[in-house]
Design a protein around this motif. Structure first.
Motif, PDB file in Angstrom:
ATOM      1  N   ARG A  20       0.843  -1.195   0.000  1.00 19.79           N
ATOM      2  CA  ARG A  20       0.000   0.000   0.000  1.00 19.79           C
ATOM      3  C   ARG A  20       0.880   1.246   0.000  1.00 19.79           C
ATOM      4  O   ARG A  20       1.830   1.341   0.773  1.00 19.79           O
ATOM      5  N   VAL A  21       0.544   2.203  -0.850  1.00 21.04           N
ATOM      6  CA  VAL A  21       1.317   3.444  -0.953  1.00 21.04           C
ATOM      7  C   VAL A  21       0.842   4.410   0.127  1.00 21.04           C
ATOM      8  O   VAL A  21      -0.330   4.768   0.163  1.00 21.04           O
ATOM      9  N   ASN A  22       1.751   4.812   0.997  1.00 16.29           N
ATOM     10  CA  ASN A  22       1.363   5.782   2.024  1.00 16.29           C
ATOM     11  C   ASN A  22       1.387   7.193   1.424  1.00 16.29           C
ATOM     12  O   ASN A  22       2.004   7.426   0.388  1.00 16.29           O
ATOM     13  N   PRO A  23       0.712   8.152   2.060  1.00 21.93           N
ATOM     14  CA  PRO A  23       0.618   9.506   1.502  1.00 21.93           C
ATOM     15  C   PRO A  23       1.964  10.189   1.264  1.00 21.93           C
ATOM     16  O   PRO A  23       2.121  10.918   0.286  1.00 21.93           O
ATOM     17  N   LEU A  24       2.933   9.949   2.124  1.00 18.92           N
ATOM     18  CA  LEU A  24       4.248  10.573   1.944  1.00 18.92           C
ATOM     19  C   LEU A  24       4.927  10.053   0.680  1.00 18.92           C
ATOM     20  O   LEU A  24       5.505  10.827  -0.090  1.00 18.92           O
ATOM     21  N   ARG A  25       4.865   8.755   0.454  1.00 21.20           N
ATOM     22  CA  ARG A  25       5.418   8.146  -0.753  1.00 21.20           C
ATOM     23  C   ARG A  25       4.698   8.651  -2.002  1.00 21.20           C
ATOM     24  O   ARG A  25       5.314   8.898  -3.024  1.00 21.20           O
ATOM     25  N   ALA A  26       3.381   8.782  -1.902  1.00 17.75           N
ATOM     26  CA  ALA A  26       2.600   9.292  -3.033  1.00 17.75           C
ATOM     27  C   ALA A  26       2.979  10.736  -3.341  1.00 17.75           C
ATOM     28  O   ALA A  26       3.050  11.136  -4.510  1.00 17.75           O
ATOM     29  N   LEU A  27       3.240  11.513  -2.307  1.00 21.19           N
ATOM     30  CA  LEU A  27       3.653  12.904  -2.479  1.00 21.19           C
ATOM     31  C   LEU A  27       4.992  12.982  -3.204  1.00 21.19           C
ATOM     32  O   LEU A  27       5.153  13.770  -4.151  1.00 21.19           O
ATOM     33  N   LEU A  28       5.963  12.172  -2.791  1.00 18.57           N
ATOM     34  CA  LEU A  28       7.276  12.129  -3.444  1.00 18.57           C
ATOM     35  C   LEU A  28       7.126  11.685  -4.901  1.00 18.57           C
ATOM     36  O   LEU A  28       7.677  12.314  -5.806  1.00 18.57           O
ATOM     37  N   ARG A  29       6.382  10.615  -5.125  1.00 24.66           N
ATOM     38  CA  ARG A  29       6.200  10.081  -6.478  1.00 24.66           C
ATOM     39  C   ARG A  29       5.554  11.125  -7.382  1.00 24.66           C
ATOM     40  O   ARG A  29       5.987  11.335  -8.514  1.00 24.66           O
ATOM     41  N   THR A  30       4.535  11.801  -6.889  1.00 24.55           N
ATOM     42  CA  THR A  30       3.820  12.791  -7.695  1.00 24.55           C
ATOM     43  C   THR A  30       4.687  14.009  -7.977  1.00 24.55           C
ATOM     44  O   THR A  30       4.671  14.540  -9.089  1.00 24.55           O
ATOM     45  N   ALA A  31       5.439  14.463  -6.978  1.00 26.41           N
ATOM     46  CA  ALA A  31       6.329  15.613  -7.195  1.00 26.41           C
ATOM     47  C   ALA A  31       7.353  15.300  -8.283  1.00 26.41           C
ATOM     48  O   ALA A  31       7.605  16.121  -9.180  1.00 26.41           O
ATOM     49  N   LEU A  32       7.927  14.109  -8.245  1.00 22.68           N
ATOM     50  CA  LEU A  32       8.898  13.724  -9.270  1.00 22.68           C
ATOM     51  C   LEU A  32       8.223  13.549 -10.630  1.00 22.68           C
ATOM     52  O   LEU A  32       8.801  13.903 -11.663  1.00 22.68           O
ATOM     53  N   LEU A  33       7.017  13.025 -10.641  1.00 18.79           N
ATOM     54  CA  LEU A  33       6.276  12.867 -11.887  1.00 18.79           C
ATOM     55  C   LEU A  33       5.986  14.224 -12.518  1.00 18.79           C
ATOM     56  O   LEU A  33       6.083  14.382 -13.739  1.00 18.79           O
ATOM     57  N   CYS A  34       5.651  15.217 -11.707  1.00 17.18           N
ATOM     58  CA  CYS A  34       5.368  16.555 -12.229  1.00 17.18           C
ATOM     59  C   CYS A  34       6.609  17.228 -12.797  1.00 17.18           C
ATOM     60  O   CYS A  34       6.496  18.121 -13.636  1.00 17.18           O
ATOM     61  N   LEU A  35       7.785  16.811 -12.376  1.00 18.44           N
ATOM     62  CA  LEU A  35       9.024  17.339 -12.951  1.00 18.44           C
ATOM     63  C   LEU A  35       9.264  16.787 -14.362  1.00 18.44           C
ATOM     64  O   LEU A  35      10.078  17.317 -15.095  1.00 18.44           O
ATOM     65  N   ALA A  36       8.605  15.709 -14.704  1.00 18.09           N
ATOM     66  CA  ALA A  36       8.619  15.057 -16.027  1.00 18.09           C
ATOM     67  C   ALA A  36       9.903  14.285 -16.312  1.00 18.09           C
ATOM     68  O   ALA A  36       9.829  13.155 -16.763  1.00 18.09           O
ATOM     69  N   VAL A  37      11.064  14.838 -16.085  1.00 13.84           N
ATOM     70  CA  VAL A  37      12.314  14.155 -16.440  1.00 13.84           C
ATOM     71  C   VAL A  37      12.459  12.802 -15.732  1.00 13.84           C
ATOM     72  O   VAL A  37      12.777  11.808 -16.382  1.00 13.84           O
ATOM     73  N   PRO A  38      12.211  12.704 -14.415  1.00 11.01           N
ATOM     74  CA  PRO A  38      12.332  11.382 -13.784  1.00 11.01           C
ATOM     75  C   PRO A  38      11.411  10.331 -14.405  1.00 11.01           C
ATOM     76  O   PRO A  38      11.761   9.148 -14.457  1.00 11.01           O
ATOM     77  N   ALA A  39      10.260  10.746 -14.894  1.00  8.70           N
ATOM     78  CA  ALA A  39       9.331   9.791 -15.504  1.00  8.70           C
ATOM     79  C   ALA A  39       9.824   9.305 -16.865  1.00  8.70           C
ATOM     80  O   ALA A  39       9.388   8.267 -17.354  1.00  8.70           O
ATOM     81  N   LEU A  40      10.737  10.032 -17.467  1.00 12.37           N
ATOM     82  CA  LEU A  40      11.265   9.663 -18.782  1.00 12.37           C
ATOM     83  C   LEU A  40      12.489   8.756 -18.695  1.00 12.37           C
ATOM     84  O   LEU A  40      12.948   8.252 -19.715  1.00 12.37           O
ATOM     85  N   ILE A  41      13.017   8.550 -17.508  1.00 12.14           N
ATOM     86  CA  ILE A  41      14.176   7.673 -17.307  1.00 12.14           C
ATOM     87  C   ILE A  41      13.659   6.354 -16.740  1.00 12.14           C
ATOM     88  O   ILE A  41      13.207   6.306 -15.598  1.00 12.14           O
ATOM     89  N   TRP A  42      13.725   5.300 -17.548  1.00 12.38           N
ATOM     90  CA  TRP A  42      13.160   4.001 -17.174  1.00 12.38           C
ATOM     91  C   TRP A  42      14.246   2.982 -16.925  1.00 12.38           C
ATOM     92  O   TRP A  42      15.311   3.029 -17.523  1.00 12.38           O
ATOM     93  N   ASP A  43      13.946   2.021 -16.040  1.00 10.78           N
ATOM     94  CA  ASP A  43      14.858   0.896 -15.847  1.00 10.78           C
ATOM     95  C   ASP A  43      14.389  -0.267 -16.718  1.00 10.78           C
ATOM     96  O   ASP A  43      13.432  -0.154 -17.475  1.00 10.78           O
ATOM     97  N   ARG A  44      15.056  -1.400 -16.609  1.00  7.04           N
ATOM     98  CA  ARG A  44      14.726  -2.531 -17.488  1.00  7.04           C
ATOM     99  C   ARG A  44      13.383  -3.167 -17.169  1.00  7.04           C
ATOM    100  O   ARG A  44      12.826  -3.899 -17.973  1.00  7.04           O
ATOM    101  N   ASP A  45      12.825  -2.858 -16.010  1.00  9.59           N
ATOM    102  CA  ASP A  45      11.489  -3.341 -15.668  1.00  9.59           C
ATOM    103  C   ASP A  45      10.397  -2.398 -16.150  1.00  9.59           C
ATOM    104  O   ASP A  45       9.217  -2.667 -15.958  1.00  9.59           O
ATOM    105  N   GLY A  46      10.772  -1.259 -16.732  1.00  9.94           N
ATOM    106  CA  GLY A  46       9.793  -0.306 -17.221  1.00  9.94           C
ATOM    107  C   GLY A  46       9.327   0.689 -16.172  1.00  9.94           C
ATOM    108  O   GLY A  46       8.373   1.413 -16.383  1.00  9.94           O
TER     109      GLY A  46
END
Length: 156
Positions: free
Chosen positions: A115-141
Motif C-alpha cells: 500500500r502506498v502511504n501519503p508521503l510516498r505518493a507525495l514524493l512520487r507525484t512531485a517527481l512525476l510533475c518534474l517530467a524528467v524522472p518519468a522519462l528515465i526508465w529501468d529494465r522493468d519499465g
C-alpha cells in the motif's frame, strides 16, 4: 557479421544485442517478484500513457473552470499542473490509483508494503510533475519517480 547485422543491433539497442548474444534478462517485473502476465504484472507503457492523458485532460478541464478570462493559456497550464499534482497525490496516497489509472485498470503499489502511504505518493507525484524522472526508465519499465518512491505501477 555483415554490415546489416551490425546496423540492426545498433538500431535495436544494447538489450537486443545482448539477448542475441545469449543473455537472458527475464521478463519485466521478474526481479521484483511480480507475475509476467495478468493482475499484479507490470503495467505496459501504452496503458500508463493513456492513464496519464486522461488524468491530464481532467486536470486541464478542472483548471479551466477556475481561471477567469485575461490570464491566458499559460495560467491555465500552471493551474492544471497544480490540479494534477493534488489529484494524483491525494488519490494515489489513499486508494492507490487516479481516475485515469482506474479507467485503464492500473494501480500504484509499494514494493515493500503493498500500500502506498501519503508521503510516498507525495514524493512520487512531485517527481512525476518534474517530467524528467518519468522519462528515465529501468529494465522493468519503472520510471525514476517510481524507483525513488519504491513503488511500481501494476495491472489490476
Amino acid at each position: 557479421m555483415d554490415k546489416r547485422d551490425a546496423i540492426g543491433s545498433w538500431l535495436s539497442g544494447p538489450r537486443a544485442a545482448a539477448e542475441d548474444a545469449g543473455v537472458d534478462f527475464g521478463y519485466r517485473g521478474q526481479q521484483l517478484g511480480l507475475p509476467e502476465e495478468g493482475p499484479g504484472s507490470i503495467a505496459r507503457p501504452g496503458r500508463r500513457l493513456g492513464a496519464l492523458a486522461v488524468d491530464w485532460a481532467m486536470s486541464v478541464v478542472i483548471a479551466s473552470q477556475f481561471i477567469t478570462q485575461g490570464y491566458g493559456d499559460h495560467a491555465t497550464s500552471n493551474w492544471a499542473l497544480l490540479v494534477f499534482f493534488l489529484m494524483s497525490a491525494l488519490t494515489v496516497g489513499t486508494i492507490g490509483f487516479t481516475p485515469g489509472k482506474r479507467l485503464f485498470g492500473l494501480r500504484v503499489v509499494a514494493l515493500d508494503t503493498g500500500r502506498v502511504n501519503p508521503l510516498r505518493a507525495l514524493l512520487r507525484t512531485a517527481l512525476l510533475c518534474l517530467a524528467v524522472p518519468a522519462l528515465i526508465w529501468d529494465r522493468d519499465g519503472r520510471g525514476l519517480h517510481d524507483r525513488l518512491a519504491k513503488t511500481v505501477e501494476v495491472r489490476i
